[in-house]
Each structure stands twice: as C-alpha cells, then as structure tokens.
Design a protein around this motif. Structure first.
Motif, PDB file in Angstrom:
ATOM      1  N   SER A  67       0.780  -1.463   0.299  1.00 49.63           N
ATOM      2  CA  SER A  67      -0.020  -0.203  -0.402  1.00 49.63           C
ATOM      3  C   SER A  67       0.905   0.999   0.126  1.00 49.63           C
ATOM      4  O   SER A  67       0.236   2.064  -0.581  1.00 49.63           O
ATOM      5  CB  SER A  67      -1.088  -0.471   1.156  1.00 49.63           C
ATOM      6  OG  SER A  67       0.022  -0.321   2.070  1.00 49.63           O
ATOM      7  N   THR A  69       1.134   3.236   2.668  1.00 51.70           N
ATOM      8  CA  THR A  69       1.380   4.050   3.534  1.00 51.70           C
ATOM      9  C   THR A  69       1.287   4.030   4.543  1.00 51.70           C
ATOM     10  O   THR A  69       1.591   2.541   4.799  1.00 51.70           O
ATOM     11  CB  THR A  69       0.306   4.763   2.565  1.00 51.70           C
ATOM     12  OG1 THR A  69      -0.552   5.497   3.259  1.00 51.70           O
ATOM     13  CG2 THR A  69      -0.997   3.284   2.524  1.00 51.70           C
ATOM     14  N   ARG A  73      -4.661   4.241   5.893  1.00 54.45           N
ATOM     15  CA  ARG A  73      -4.927   4.377   4.983  1.00 54.45           C
ATOM     16  C   ARG A  73      -4.661   3.019   4.172  1.00 54.45           C
ATOM     17  O   ARG A  73      -5.165   2.892   3.262  1.00 54.45           O
ATOM     18  CB  ARG A  73      -3.856   5.553   4.157  1.00 54.45           C
ATOM     19  CG  ARG A  73      -4.419   5.651   2.180  1.00 54.45           C
ATOM     20  CD  ARG A  73      -5.629   6.400   2.890  1.00 54.45           C
ATOM     21  NE  ARG A  73      -5.790   7.078   2.954  1.00 54.45           N
ATOM     22  CZ  ARG A  73      -7.266   7.348   3.370  1.00 54.45           C
ATOM     23  NH1 ARG A  73      -8.618   7.088   2.703  1.00 54.45           N
ATOM     24  NH2 ARG A  73      -7.501   9.132   3.806  1.00 54.45           N
ATOM     25  N   ASP A  76      -7.484   0.875   2.970  1.00 53.24           N
ATOM     26  CA  ASP A  76      -8.430   1.548   1.950  1.00 53.24           C
ATOM     27  C   ASP A  76      -8.201   1.554   0.918  1.00 53.24           C
ATOM     28  O   ASP A  76      -8.424   1.272  -0.455  1.00 53.24           O
ATOM     29  CB  ASP A  76      -8.122   2.707   3.340  1.00 53.24           C
ATOM     30  CG  ASP A  76      -9.752   3.417   2.077  1.00 53.24           C
ATOM     31  OD1 ASP A  76     -11.056   2.965   1.913  1.00 53.24           O
ATOM     32  OD2 ASP A  76      -9.281   5.056   1.925  1.00 53.24           O
ATOM     33  N   ARG A  77      -6.383   2.081   0.628  1.00 52.19           N
ATOM     34  CA  ARG A  77      -5.938   1.896  -0.709  1.00 52.19           C
ATOM     35  C   ARG A  77      -5.826   0.312  -1.284  1.00 52.19           C
ATOM     36  O   ARG A  77      -6.209   0.020  -2.746  1.00 52.19           O
ATOM     37  CB  ARG A  77      -4.358   1.572  -0.301  1.00 52.19           C
ATOM     38  CG  ARG A  77      -3.770   2.594  -0.992  1.00 52.19           C
ATOM     39  CD  ARG A  77      -2.528   3.288  -1.647  1.00 52.19           C
ATOM     40  NE  ARG A  77      -2.957   4.657  -1.392  1.00 52.19           N
ATOM     41  CZ  ARG A  77      -1.537   6.258  -0.464  1.00 52.19           C
ATOM     42  NH1 ARG A  77      -0.415   5.150  -1.511  1.00 52.19           N
ATOM     43  NH2 ARG A  77      -1.813   6.880  -0.524  1.00 52.19           N
ATOM     44  N   PRO A  80     -10.879  -0.120  -1.802  1.00 53.96           N
ATOM     45  CA  PRO A  80     -10.879   1.148  -1.763  1.00 53.96           C
ATOM     46  C   PRO A  80     -12.574   0.988  -0.975  1.00 53.96           C
ATOM     47  O   PRO A  80     -13.502   0.108  -2.516  1.00 53.96           O
ATOM     48  CB  PRO A  80     -10.343   2.196  -3.135  1.00 53.96           C
ATOM     49  CG  PRO A  80      -9.552   1.093  -3.837  1.00 53.96           C
ATOM     50  CD  PRO A  80      -9.968  -0.289  -3.298  1.00 53.96           C
ATOM     51  N   LYS A  85     -11.786   0.088   5.886  1.00 55.92           N
ATOM     52  CA  LYS A  85     -10.783   1.182   5.787  1.00 55.92           C
ATOM     53  C   LYS A  85     -11.176   1.836   7.694  1.00 55.92           C
ATOM     54  O   LYS A  85     -10.191   2.173   8.116  1.00 55.92           O
ATOM     55  CB  LYS A  85     -11.602   2.845   5.274  1.00 55.92           C
ATOM     56  CG  LYS A  85     -12.719   3.001   6.024  1.00 55.92           C
ATOM     57  CD  LYS A  85     -12.995   4.588   5.116  1.00 55.92           C
ATOM     58  CE  LYS A  85     -13.790   4.940   5.630  1.00 55.92           C
ATOM     59  NZ  LYS A  85     -15.851   4.979   4.628  1.00 55.92           N
ATOM     60  N   SER A 239       6.205  -0.071   5.272  1.00 53.11           N
ATOM     61  CA  SER A 239       5.922   0.749   3.814  1.00 53.11           C
ATOM     62  C   SER A 239       7.272   1.332   3.936  1.00 53.11           C
ATOM     63  O   SER A 239       6.747   2.080   2.732  1.00 53.11           O
ATOM     64  CB  SER A 239       4.351   1.553   4.651  1.00 53.11           C
ATOM     65  OG  SER A 239       5.019   2.300   5.490  1.00 53.11           O
ATOM     66  N   GLU A 334      -2.026  11.962   6.409  1.00 50.24           N
ATOM     67  CA  GLU A 334      -3.741  12.012   6.595  1.00 50.24           C
ATOM     68  C   GLU A 334      -3.693  13.753   7.075  1.00 50.24           C
ATOM     69  O   GLU A 334      -4.569  13.765   6.279  1.00 50.24           O
ATOM     70  CB  GLU A 334      -4.685  11.008   7.322  1.00 50.24           C
ATOM     71  CG  GLU A 334      -4.232   9.695   6.370  1.00 50.24           C
ATOM     72  CD  GLU A 334      -4.388   9.371   5.376  1.00 50.24           C
ATOM     73  OE1 GLU A 334      -5.571   9.447   4.835  1.00 50.24           O
ATOM     74  OE2 GLU A 334      -3.695   8.548   4.983  1.00 50.24           O
TER      75      GLU A 334
END
Ligand code: PHE
Length: 449
Positions: A67, A69, A73, A76-77, A80, A85, A239, A334
């Motif tokens: 992801s 991130t 997030r 969710d990434r 989606p 999420k 990440s 975010e």
C-alpha cells in the motif's frame, strides 16, 4: 510529496529489530519464563514465534509495502470503498494506547539507569525487602515517575521528528549493535558466577509436564507482544522498505533477532538469579527488585547494573520510537501536519494518558476500570484484545480479501524470488486458515474472565 524511506537494508533491519527487541525481551520474557515453568515455556514460545507469528508478520509487512502508506490508509488503498477502512482506525489507535503506558515503564528504566550511575544499588548492602520497598515507593510516588515518563517520551519524540532515515533508521543502526554487545557481555559475566549451571538447566532442560493451556496462552501473548505484530507497526515500517527487499527474509531476520535477544537476556538474568539462590518466579518485579539485589551482591555489580539498565533503556527507546511513529505517520499523511506538529500532537495525547497510568500506581490506585487499575486495564485490553483483533484483521484481509495473485506477487517480488515462490503455498495456507483460527481462539480466551 515524496515519501521518506529507509536508505539501506541494514538500516531497515535494525529499525524493525529495534521495534521488536524491547522491554518485552529484557523485562517481560525472563519473568514469563520464570512464572510459566522455564524451558518448557521456551519450547512452546519458539513454535509460536516461527510457525504462527512469522507468517502473520509477513502478512502485515505485505500490507504495508504494497500500500505504500500509513497504517490508517493502507487497507483503504488496497480495498477502496470497503468497510476495511475501519481496520485502519484500530491500527492507529492501539499503538497510541500502548506507547502511553510503555513510556511509563520506559521512565522506570530511566530512573534505574540514573540510580545505577550513582551506584545506588551497591553503595550499601541492601536487603531484598528494602529494594522491593524502594521500588514500591518509587512507582507509587507522584512526581518522579511522571518526570521520567516526560523525559522518556520526549526522547522518543525527538528521534521520530528526525525523520524515517535520519531519525529512526540512524538511531536503530547505532543502538541495536550496542544493545547486543552489552547484553552478551552481561550474559558472559553471569555465566561465570558459581552455580550458574542451575540457571542454564532451568532455561534449557524442559519439563513438558509443565505445559498446560494457560502456559500456551501466555507463550502466544508474549510472542505477539515481543514481535510487535498486530499493531500496525511492522505495517508502517514495511511501507518504508524498498520494493526490491525480500519480505520473507526481513521478517525472518526480525523474528530471529528478537528470539535470540530474548534468550541472551534470559542467559544474562537466570544464571545470576540461581547463583544467588533466589526465586525465578518474582513476576514483573524480577528486573526492578530481584536484579538490583543481585547487582548489590555480585562481583563488579555496580558496573553490571549500569550496563543492564542502559540496555533496558535503549531497548525500550527503540521500541517506543516505532510505536510513536505510527501515529505521526498518520497525522503527516492524512492530516497534512508537519512531522514536528504531528509529533507534538501525539506527544500531548500519549503523555496525558501516560500520566494517568503512572498515577494508577499511586494517587489513582483506587480508581478502577472494570476491576483493574488504569495501567492494568490498558495493558490488558491492548495485549489481549486490540492487538489480537488487529492481527486477526490483518490475516483475514491478506488471506481472504486480497487477491491470491496479488499476495503472491508481493511475497515473491513479482515472481523474482524462487525460494519465496516455493514457500508461498505454505505461507498462504497459514495466513488463510491456521492463523485466523489460532488468533480467534486467543481472542475468545482473552475475553473470558
Ligand atoms: N516488541 C516490543 C517489546 O518487545 C514491544 C512493542 C509492543 C513494541 C508493541 C511495539 C509495539 O518490548
């Protein structure tokens, strides 16, 4: 905005090992071994670390690296517009709770380090009861623990403000090798004490009749805590690692470093405990009450005490840095805060909760939440519920929500790692079936009174 990354493989590894190796290894592991039957506990623990937690660690790392991130997030990434999420919220919330009370114990380590620098344990012969009393008086007092919690959390925040490469990575690269050297040196010293052999037998000669369900549950909880899985921490750190890195290898090295460190720490502590004819079953006070007594009696105890509490402090710091970073990464990415402001926000929130935790040993000791003091309550819900729930969500996500081909792609770096390719079916089976069942079992047993 370009994301920060770890600059080297060694640096990434030291940061991940730094997160895993912490109070859980030096403080919690030895007393868990002591209260759960010695070598037999260690055998169960090894199985859990490598057969169960390692695949979960890989799963968490895959979510992070794919992801690219923060922990909030990430889900969710990758999926989606789905309710996944909400999993992200848990991944950010749990570390915020953990760092609050972790920092209180970090503060205790600071106190004991400062005390050892002034040869506080060795200046006059002290009885064990007297050291127990000193510890009790200290943690229940109002100011000192709070001041030390403030300083400990402050150092953590400063490292995190330095950034991923210049703060976290650099700190780990210096501190982790130092930590290993210190603990090995203490273990060698401890093994030369008369009667050290009994301590070794206690650690390495298993008596399997000691194993029961509660020992297994304790071993599994310890494995989760010690490897920092289920918190969104390994997710965040992964990440920051390059697409070319081998996730299986970096997860395995982290698990090995963590396990080896726990064993060396036990070799530093148990032989000394046995050599002085003390009980290994002292529980959480083992490091803060039993050990200072030993230091006051052993040859070169003053120096050993300084080294030991320095190690405890450093180990606690590299871990708290990793927990702190999760919240900061979230606020920066975010909420678009600068690193400095984000760290300040996380600091204020976790400092406040930490002060309440610290007071729960003194002025607030009568204030109970569901029958526990604030500290015990937060420790219990994060270790028994939030962390296991986090791990469960991660394995369900990777095992059931992500496409198998995507998971394989991430694990094998697009099919370029043949060994990982061969390991994949086994890993996937563990993540999809075995891990969720095992975690659900712990979660339920943790919720039962
Ligand atoms: N794994 C760390 C230790 O052994 C503690 C920790 C728990 C760190 C949770 C990060 C998250 O002490």
């Amino acid at each position: 905005m370009k994301r920060e990354n770890f600059s080297s493989r060694f640096g990434a590894l030291m940061a991940m090992a730094g997160s895993a190796v912490g109070l859980g290894n030096l403080w919690r592991f030895p007393y868990m071994v002591g209260t759960n039957g010695g070598a037999a506990f260690i055998c169960i623990y090894v199985l859990f670390v490598f057969l169960l937690c390692l695949p979960i660690l890989c799963a968490e790392a895959m979510v992070g690296r794919r992801s690219q991130t923060n922990a909030f997030r990430a889900f969710d990434r990758l999926a989606p517009g789905t309710p996944w999420k909400w999993a992200g919220i848990l991944m950010v919330l749990t570390p915020m709770i953990v760092v609050s009370y972790y920092s209180v114990i970090g503060g205790w380590s600071l106190e004991y380090f400062l005390k050892s620098l002034m040869f506080g344990f060795t200046s006059d012969a002290q009885s064990q009861e007297c050291l127990g009393e000193i510890f009790g008086d200290y943690i229940s007092s109002v100011w000192r623990p709070v001041v030390e919690h403030t300083v400990f959390l402050g150092i953590t925040a400063i490292v995190v403000v330095g950034g991923v490469e210049k703060g976290i990575e650099r700190f780990g690269k210096i501190m982790m090798p130092l930590l290993f050297i210190i603990v090995i040196a203490i273990a060698v010293h401890s093994l030369t004490l008369p009667g050290a052999r009994d301590g070794l037998a206690y650690l390495f000669r298993p008596d399997f009749s000691k194993i029961d369900a509660s020992v297994c549950a304790a071993a599994l909880g310890q494995a989760f805590f010690s490897l920092s899985v289920g918190f969104g921490i390994m997710l965040t750190y992964s990440s920051y690692i390059s697409r070319k890195e081998n996730i299986a290898a970096s997860s395995a090295y982290t698990a090995i470093a963590d396990f080896v460190f726990a064993i060396i720490a036990s070799c530093a502590i148990m032989p000394a405990v046995f050599s002085f004819g003390l009980s290994p079953q002292a529980g959480p006070g083992l490091v803060f009450q039993t050990l200072p007594f030993i230091f006051s009696q052993m040859p070169m105890g003053g120096i050993v005490a300084i080294l030991f509490f320095l190690a405890l402090l450093v180990a606690a710091l590299t871990s708290s840095v990793s927990i702190f970073e999760v919240g900061v990464a979230y606020l920066v990415e975010e909420r678009h805060l600068t690193r400095r402001t984000a760290a300040l926000v996380v600091y204020v929130v976790t400092w406040t909760v930490g002060v309440l935790c610290s007071f729960s040993f003194g002025p607030l000791s009568e204030f109970l939440v569901l029958g526990d003091t604030i500290f015990d309550f937060l420790d219990k819900i994060s270790a028994n519920v939030l962390m296991t729930a986090g791990a469960l969500l991660i394995v369900l996500f990777v095992g059931w929500k992500m496409k198998r081909s995507d998971v394989r792609d991430e694990f094998t770096n697009g099919g370029t790692l043949p060994v990982n390719d061969r390991l994949f079916p086994w890993l996937y089976f563990m993540i999809r079936y075995v891990a969720p069942l095992a975690i659900a079992l712990i979660l339920v047993s943790g919720l039962l009174p």
